[in-house]
Design a protein around this motif. Structure first.
Motif, PDB file in Angstrom:
ATOM      1  N   ASN A  17       0.815  -1.209   0.000  1.00 59.28           N
ATOM      2  CA  ASN A  17       0.000   0.000   0.000  1.00 59.28           C
ATOM      3  C   ASN A  17       0.854   1.266   0.000  1.00 59.28           C
ATOM      4  OD1 ASN A  17      -3.049  -0.618   0.241  1.00 59.28           O
ATOM      5  ND2 ASN A  17      -2.115  -2.077   1.630  1.00 59.28           N
ATOM      6  N   ILE A  18       2.017   1.212   0.608  1.00 55.08           N
ATOM      7  CA  ILE A  18       2.937   2.350   0.528  1.00 55.08           C
ATOM      8  C   ILE A  18       3.391   2.539  -0.915  1.00 55.08           C
ATOM      9  CG2 ILE A  18       5.252   3.140   1.178  1.00 55.08           C
ATOM     10  CD1 ILE A  18       4.760   1.882   3.932  1.00 55.08           C
ATOM     11  N   LEU A  19       3.610   1.440  -1.640  1.00 55.97           N
ATOM     12  CA  LEU A  19       3.944   1.527  -3.067  1.00 55.97           C
ATOM     13  C   LEU A  19       2.817   2.192  -3.840  1.00 55.97           C
ATOM     14  CD1 LEU A  19       5.690   0.801  -5.559  1.00 55.97           C
ATOM     15  CD2 LEU A  19       4.532  -1.431  -5.581  1.00 55.97           C
ATOM     16  N   TYR A  20       1.569   1.817  -3.543  1.00 54.98           N
ATOM     17  CA  TYR A  20       0.422   2.430  -4.215  1.00 54.98           C
ATOM     18  C   TYR A  20       0.320   3.920  -3.888  1.00 54.98           C
ATOM     19  CZ  TYR A  20      -1.312  -2.220  -5.457  1.00 54.98           C
ATOM     20  OH  TYR A  20      -1.443  -3.482  -5.983  1.00 54.98           O
ATOM     21  N   VAL A  21       0.615   4.292  -2.651  1.00 55.45           N
ATOM     22  CA  VAL A  21       0.596   5.705  -2.271  1.00 55.45           C
ATOM     23  C   VAL A  21       1.630   6.486  -3.075  1.00 55.45           C
ATOM     24  CG1 VAL A  21       1.112   7.324  -0.394  1.00 55.45           C
ATOM     25  CG2 VAL A  21      -0.337   5.348   0.046  1.00 55.45           C
ATOM     26  N   LEU A  22       2.827   5.922  -3.211  1.00 59.75           N
ATOM     27  CA  LEU A  22       3.883   6.597  -3.972  1.00 59.75           C
ATOM     28  C   LEU A  22       3.496   6.743  -5.438  1.00 59.75           C
ATOM     29  CD1 LEU A  22       7.062   4.910  -2.426  1.00 59.75           C
ATOM     30  CD2 LEU A  22       6.145   7.197  -1.951  1.00 59.75           C
ATOM     31  N   VAL A  23       2.898   5.692  -6.012  1.00 62.42           N
ATOM     32  CA  VAL A  23       2.463   5.753  -7.413  1.00 62.42           C
ATOM     33  C   VAL A  23       1.371   6.807  -7.587  1.00 62.42           C
ATOM     34  CG1 VAL A  23       1.339   4.465  -9.272  1.00 62.42           C
ATOM     35  CG2 VAL A  23       3.137   3.386  -7.925  1.00 62.42           C
ATOM     36  N   LEU A  74     -12.614  -2.388   7.206  1.00 58.16           N
ATOM     37  CA  LEU A  74     -11.770  -1.684   6.241  1.00 58.16           C
ATOM     38  C   LEU A  74     -11.071  -2.659   5.303  1.00 58.16           C
ATOM     39  CD1 LEU A  74     -10.065   1.127   8.376  1.00 58.16           C
ATOM     40  CD2 LEU A  74     -11.873   1.381   6.671  1.00 58.16           C
ATOM     41  N   LEU A  75     -10.586  -3.751   5.835  1.00 58.40           N
ATOM     42  CA  LEU A  75      -9.905  -4.745   5.008  1.00 58.40           C
ATOM     43  C   LEU A  75     -10.857  -5.395   4.012  1.00 58.40           C
ATOM     44  CD1 LEU A  75      -7.630  -6.442   7.698  1.00 58.40           C
ATOM     45  CD2 LEU A  75      -6.876  -5.017   5.789  1.00 58.40           C
ATOM     46  N   PHE A  76     -12.106  -5.614   4.428  1.00 57.15           N
ATOM     47  CA  PHE A  76     -13.077  -6.225   3.524  1.00 57.15           C
ATOM     48  C   PHE A  76     -13.385  -5.304   2.342  1.00 57.15           C
ATOM     49  CE2 PHE A  76     -17.519  -6.664   2.189  1.00 57.15           C
ATOM     50  CZ  PHE A  76     -17.504  -7.968   1.742  1.00 57.15           C
ATOM     51  N   PHE A  77     -13.680  -4.028   2.642  1.00 58.29           N
ATOM     52  CA  PHE A  77     -13.982  -3.089   1.557  1.00 58.29           C
ATOM     53  C   PHE A  77     -12.758  -2.850   0.674  1.00 58.29           C
ATOM     54  CE2 PHE A  77     -17.635  -1.899   4.267  1.00 58.29           C
ATOM     55  CZ  PHE A  77     -18.633  -1.948   3.299  1.00 58.29           C
ATOM     56  N   TYR A  78     -11.597  -2.806   1.296  1.00 64.51           N
ATOM     57  CA  TYR A  78     -10.360  -2.650   0.523  1.00 64.51           C
ATOM     58  C   TYR A  78     -10.172  -3.823  -0.432  1.00 64.51           C
ATOM     59  CZ  TYR A  78      -5.338  -2.814  -0.393  1.00 64.51           C
ATOM     60  OH  TYR A  78      -4.105  -2.912  -0.998  1.00 64.51           O
ATOM     61  N   MET A  79     -10.430  -5.022   0.062  1.00 65.03           N
ATOM     62  CA  MET A  79     -10.265  -6.220  -0.756  1.00 65.03           C
ATOM     63  C   MET A  79     -11.248  -6.225  -1.928  1.00 65.03           C
ATOM     64  SD  MET A  79     -10.311 -10.186   0.565  1.00 65.03           S
ATOM     65  CE  MET A  79     -11.983 -10.036   1.184  1.00 65.03           C
ATOM     66  N   MET A  80     -12.501  -5.817  -1.684  1.00 65.55           N
ATOM     67  CA  MET A  80     -13.508  -5.783  -2.746  1.00 65.55           C
ATOM     68  C   MET A  80     -13.169  -4.733  -3.813  1.00 65.55           C
ATOM     69  SD  MET A  80     -15.804  -8.127  -2.219  1.00 65.55           S
ATOM     70  CE  MET A  80     -14.384  -9.135  -1.773  1.00 65.55           C
ATOM     71  N   ILE A  81     -12.783  -3.535  -3.359  1.00 69.79           N
ATOM     72  CA  ILE A  81     -12.446  -2.473  -4.307  1.00 69.79           C
ATOM     73  C   ILE A  81     -11.222  -2.860  -5.121  1.00 69.79           C
ATOM     74  CG2 ILE A  81     -11.662  -0.079  -4.500  1.00 69.79           C
ATOM     75  CD1 ILE A  81     -13.316   0.527  -1.987  1.00 69.79           C
ATOM     76  N   LEU A  82     -10.225  -3.425  -4.464  1.00 70.98           N
ATOM     77  CA  LEU A  82      -8.997  -3.816  -5.165  1.00 70.98           C
ATOM     78  C   LEU A  82      -9.276  -4.899  -6.194  1.00 70.98           C
ATOM     79  CD1 LEU A  82      -6.069  -2.842  -4.929  1.00 70.98           C
ATOM     80  CD2 LEU A  82      -5.597  -4.862  -3.543  1.00 70.98           C
ATOM     81  N   PHE A  83     -10.195  -5.814  -5.881  1.00 69.96           N
ATOM     82  CA  PHE A  83     -10.522  -6.862  -6.846  1.00 69.96           C
ATOM     83  C   PHE A  83     -11.235  -6.282  -8.067  1.00 69.96           C
ATOM     84  CE2 PHE A  83     -13.405 -10.141  -8.518  1.00 69.96           C
ATOM     85  CZ  PHE A  83     -12.474 -11.112  -8.853  1.00 69.96           C
ATOM     86  N   MET A  84     -12.135  -5.321  -7.849  1.00 73.21           N
ATOM     87  CA  MET A  84     -12.818  -4.688  -8.982  1.00 73.21           C
ATOM     88  C   MET A  84     -11.841  -3.904  -9.848  1.00 73.21           C
ATOM     89  SD  MET A  84     -16.530  -3.480  -7.498  1.00 73.21           S
ATOM     90  CE  MET A  84     -15.907  -2.632  -6.062  1.00 73.21           C
ATOM     91  N   VAL A  85     -10.896  -3.214  -9.206  1.00 77.42           N
ATOM     92  CA  VAL A  85      -9.858  -2.495  -9.953  1.00 77.42           C
ATOM     93  C   VAL A  85      -9.011  -3.469 -10.754  1.00 77.42           C
ATOM     94  CG1 VAL A  85      -7.790  -1.072  -9.722  1.00 77.42           C
ATOM     95  CG2 VAL A  85      -9.810  -0.554  -8.350  1.00 77.42           C
ATOM     96  N   PHE A  86      -8.722  -4.623 -10.163  1.00 73.05           N
ATOM     97  CA  PHE A  86      -7.945  -5.652 -10.872  1.00 73.05           C
ATOM     98  C   PHE A  86      -8.661  -6.113 -12.132  1.00 73.05           C
ATOM     99  CE2 PHE A  86      -7.952 -10.278 -11.537  1.00 73.05           C
ATOM    100  CZ  PHE A  86      -6.670 -10.437 -12.064  1.00 73.05           C
ATOM    101  N   SER A 180      -0.029  -7.254  -9.106  1.00 67.91           N
ATOM    102  CA  SER A 180       0.242  -6.779  -7.747  1.00 67.91           C
ATOM    103  C   SER A 180      -1.067  -6.552  -6.991  1.00 67.91           C
ATOM    104  CB  SER A 180       1.064  -5.482  -7.798  1.00 67.91           C
ATOM    105  OG  SER A 180       0.274  -4.391  -8.216  1.00 67.91           O
ATOM    106  N   GLU A 181      -2.129  -6.185  -7.715  1.00 69.25           N
ATOM    107  CA  GLU A 181      -3.433  -5.994  -7.072  1.00 69.25           C
ATOM    108  C   GLU A 181      -4.035  -7.327  -6.630  1.00 69.25           C
ATOM    109  OE1 GLU A 181      -5.283  -3.964 -10.222  1.00 69.25           O
ATOM    110  OE2 GLU A 181      -4.247  -2.078  -9.821  1.00 69.25           O
ATOM    111  N   ILE A 182      -3.909  -8.349  -7.452  1.00 71.18           N
ATOM    112  CA  ILE A 182      -4.446  -9.652  -7.036  1.00 71.18           C
ATOM    113  C   ILE A 182      -3.618 -10.221  -5.891  1.00 71.18           C
ATOM    114  CG2 ILE A 182      -3.156 -11.234  -8.551  1.00 71.18           C
ATOM    115  CD1 ILE A 182      -6.955 -11.276  -7.869  1.00 71.18           C
TER     116      ILE A 182
END
Length: 205
Positions: A17-23, A74-86, A180-182
């Motif tokens: 997630n720090i990598l994603y913040v930097l990107v 927070l982890l559940f919603f993060y996981m769902m959003i990240l999967f949709m982005v993937f 990396s998202e998956i």
């Protein structure tokens, strides 16, 4: 603690997630830099890039907070959003890699006709006039505005030289980040189901 344990999974998720913040900050910074120095005058392009960067920053922030606090919601919603982005990013990346020359030309022309501001940016940057035919009435290229005017090439000829390479590059980068998202989805799912060793041993997570 082995790498499959609580601490290692937490640290891996935080690092991702720090990598994603930097990107995301890089995207926002590049868009603002391009607008500030006049490299991109289209407000839609700048707003789009900043919007993507802001969305990625918010998703990464939610994931980072969830990882640090081991917060199940927070982890559940993060996981769902990240999967949709993937799913979206993987589809777009595969489409970029699969486009043939005819499809590339069609998309380039559609994008060209969509915004006059983008046309001016491209003409000024690539020193060309018009997309498939040279436009002798108005052109932002240096070759057209010199006195006497020099012969100008069409923008399609110049863009098509690099369109395939750019799409291959964008598709490859997109595939890398989609995997990396998956990985982030898998780490989040694993992390949610690992009990914090510092918490009450009888607590159920």
């Amino acid at each position: 603690m082995v790498c499959g344990g609580f601490v290692c999974t937490k640290n891996s998720l935080c690092a991702l997630n720090i990598l994603y913040v930097l990107v995301s900050l890089l995207l926002i910074g590049v868009a603002a830099w391009g607008k500030w120095f006049g490299l991109v005058s289209s407000i839609r392009v700048v707003a789009g890039v900043i919007g993507v960067g802001t969305f990625l920053f918010l998703v990464a922030f939610v994931g980072l907070c969830g990882a640090l606090k081991h917060h199940q919601v927070l982890l559940f919603f993060y996981m769902m959003i990240l999967f949709m982005v993937f799913v979206v990013q993987f589809s777009v990346s595969c489409a970029c890699l699969a486009l043939n020359k005819e499809q590339q030309d069609h998309l380039l022309e559609a994008g060209w006709n969509k915004s006059e501001t983008t046309q001016m940016d491209v003409e000024k940057t690539l020193n060309c006039c018009g997309f498939s035919n040279v436009n002798y009435t108005s052109c932002a290229a240096r070759c057209f505005n010199q006195n006497p005017p020099l012969p100008c090439d069409t923008c399609s000829n110049i863009i098509q030289q690099y369109a395939g390479e750019v799409l291959q590059f964008v598709g490859s980068i997109g595939l890398f980040f989609s995997f990396s998202e998956i990985l982030g989805v898998w780490l989040t799912h694993r992390y949610r189901n690992i009990k914090d060793p510092r918490s009450n041993p009888g607590a159920f997570l």
